[in-house]
Design a protein around this motif. Structure first.
Motif, PDB file in Angstrom:
ATOM      1  N   MET A  52       0.692  -1.145  -0.025  1.00 57.47           N
ATOM      2  CA  MET A  52       0.121  -0.153  -0.083  1.00 57.47           C
ATOM      3  C   MET A  52       0.694   1.269  -0.072  1.00 57.47           C
ATOM      4  N   PHE A  53       1.136   1.877  -1.204  1.00 51.51           N
ATOM      5  CA  PHE A  53       1.796   3.050  -1.326  1.00 51.51           C
ATOM      6  C   PHE A  53       1.209   4.146  -2.213  1.00 51.51           C
ATOM      7  N   VAL A  54       1.353   5.444  -1.666  1.00 55.33           N
ATOM      8  CA  VAL A  54       0.653   6.413  -2.482  1.00 55.33           C
ATOM      9  C   VAL A  54       1.667   7.668  -2.626  1.00 55.33           C
ATOM     10  N   ASN A  55       1.760   7.959  -3.642  1.00 60.11           N
ATOM     11  CA  ASN A  55       2.698   9.087  -4.195  1.00 60.11           C
ATOM     12  C   ASN A  55       2.302  10.227  -3.152  1.00 60.11           C
ATOM     13  N   THR A  70      -6.856   9.163  -2.877  1.00 60.44           N
ATOM     14  CA  THR A  70      -6.311   7.965  -3.296  1.00 60.44           C
ATOM     15  C   THR A  70      -6.075   6.784  -2.508  1.00 60.44           C
ATOM     16  N   ALA A  71      -5.557   6.836  -1.296  1.00 63.97           N
ATOM     17  CA  ALA A  71      -5.327   5.689  -0.478  1.00 63.97           C
ATOM     18  C   ALA A  71      -6.948   5.301  -0.154  1.00 63.97           C
ATOM     19  N   THR A  99       2.975  -3.219   9.194  1.00 62.61           N
ATOM     20  CA  THR A  99       3.761  -1.918   8.785  1.00 62.61           C
ATOM     21  C   THR A  99       4.896  -1.640   9.781  1.00 62.61           C
ATOM     22  N   THR A 100       5.585  -0.684   9.330  1.00 58.63           N
ATOM     23  CA  THR A 100       6.569  -0.192  10.276  1.00 58.63           C
ATOM     24  C   THR A 100       6.281   1.020  11.011  1.00 58.63           C
ATOM     25  N   PRO A 101       7.132   1.122  12.080  1.00 59.38           N
ATOM     26  CA  PRO A 101       6.559   2.148  13.216  1.00 59.38           C
ATOM     27  C   PRO A 101       6.557   3.790  12.777  1.00 59.38           C
ATOM     28  N   LEU A 133       3.304   6.658  10.564  1.00 55.93           N
ATOM     29  CA  LEU A 133       2.263   7.137  11.669  1.00 55.93           C
ATOM     30  C   LEU A 133       0.966   7.488  10.699  1.00 55.93           C
ATOM     31  N   ALA A 134       1.182   8.159   9.790  1.00 61.88           N
ATOM     32  CA  ALA A 134      -0.053   8.655   8.863  1.00 61.88           C
ATOM     33  C   ALA A 134      -0.991   7.429   8.376  1.00 61.88           C
ATOM     34  N   ALA A 135      -0.041   6.284   8.140  1.00 65.84           N
ATOM     35  CA  ALA A 135      -0.745   5.127   7.988  1.00 65.84           C
ATOM     36  C   ALA A 135      -1.576   4.297   8.896  1.00 65.84           C
ATOM     37  N   HIS A 136      -0.796   4.351  10.074  1.00 65.37           N
ATOM     38  CA  HIS A 136      -1.213   3.696  11.266  1.00 65.37           C
ATOM     39  C   HIS A 136      -2.838   4.615  11.603  1.00 65.37           C
TER      40      HIS A 136
END
Length: 164
Positions: free
Chosen positions: A84-87, A97-98, A121-123, A126-129
């Motif tokens: 899950m990646f967004v420019n 987009t996300a 996910t990685t720590p 934070l916005a993804a969390h």
């Protein structure tokens, strides 16, 4: 004018853009020391992700790949949300987009016998969390992951989404 990207299933013609987008975000934006050689799945997306209950989608804006998401079939009617990646320029409320990518993956999963979506996910994301939690994902412990969940070395935080 519609500002939203178009989400569609991945096809091989998008591979170079997909790899470039993911590596740029990982290496330059988040300073994660990961290379394309560390991610052979990026070169076999059809065989790795688009089988069984799995799939891979891209978000396109003016024919440019601006986002990716995938569901990896891990058996037992469960999938792992991956890639899950967004420019950076296409994140947030303007383009959504996300949200478009996640909604597409969840809708697709609900049309199959999938019971749960898991992710690691990685720590530092934070916005993804916050995004995952806002969209119904529950924080879980490493020990609560399914047996066949592919834990990556960088994964330290885990989530589960139960499909009804």
């Amino acid at each position: 004018m519609n500002n939203s990207p178009i989400v569609k299933e991945y096809s091989y013609e998008n591979q170079v853009q997909v790899v470039d987008l993911i590596l740029q975000i990982q290496q330059q934006e988040y300073n994660i020391s990961i290379t394309k050689d560390d991610q052979p799945d990026l070169f076999t997306i059809e065989e790795y992700y688009q089988t069984g209950n799995g799939n891979f989608w891209i978000a396109l804006y003016d024919k440019n790949v601006v986002g990716t998401i995938s569901l990896l079939d891990i058996g037992n009617n469960q999938v792992a949300l991956r890639k899950m990646f967004v420019n950076k320029e296409y994140r947030g409320a303007i383009y959504k987009t996300a949200r478009l990518l996640l909604d597409t993956a969840i809708k697709w999963a609900k049309e199959r016998p999938i019971k749960a979506i898991f992710l690691g996910t990685t720590p530092q994301f934070l916005a993804a969390h916050r995004f995952y939690e806002k969209n119904g994902f529950i924080n879980i412990d490493l020990n609560d992951l399914p047996e066949h969940f592919p834990v990556l070395q960088v994964d330290k935080k885990f989530y589960k989404y139960v499909l009804e």
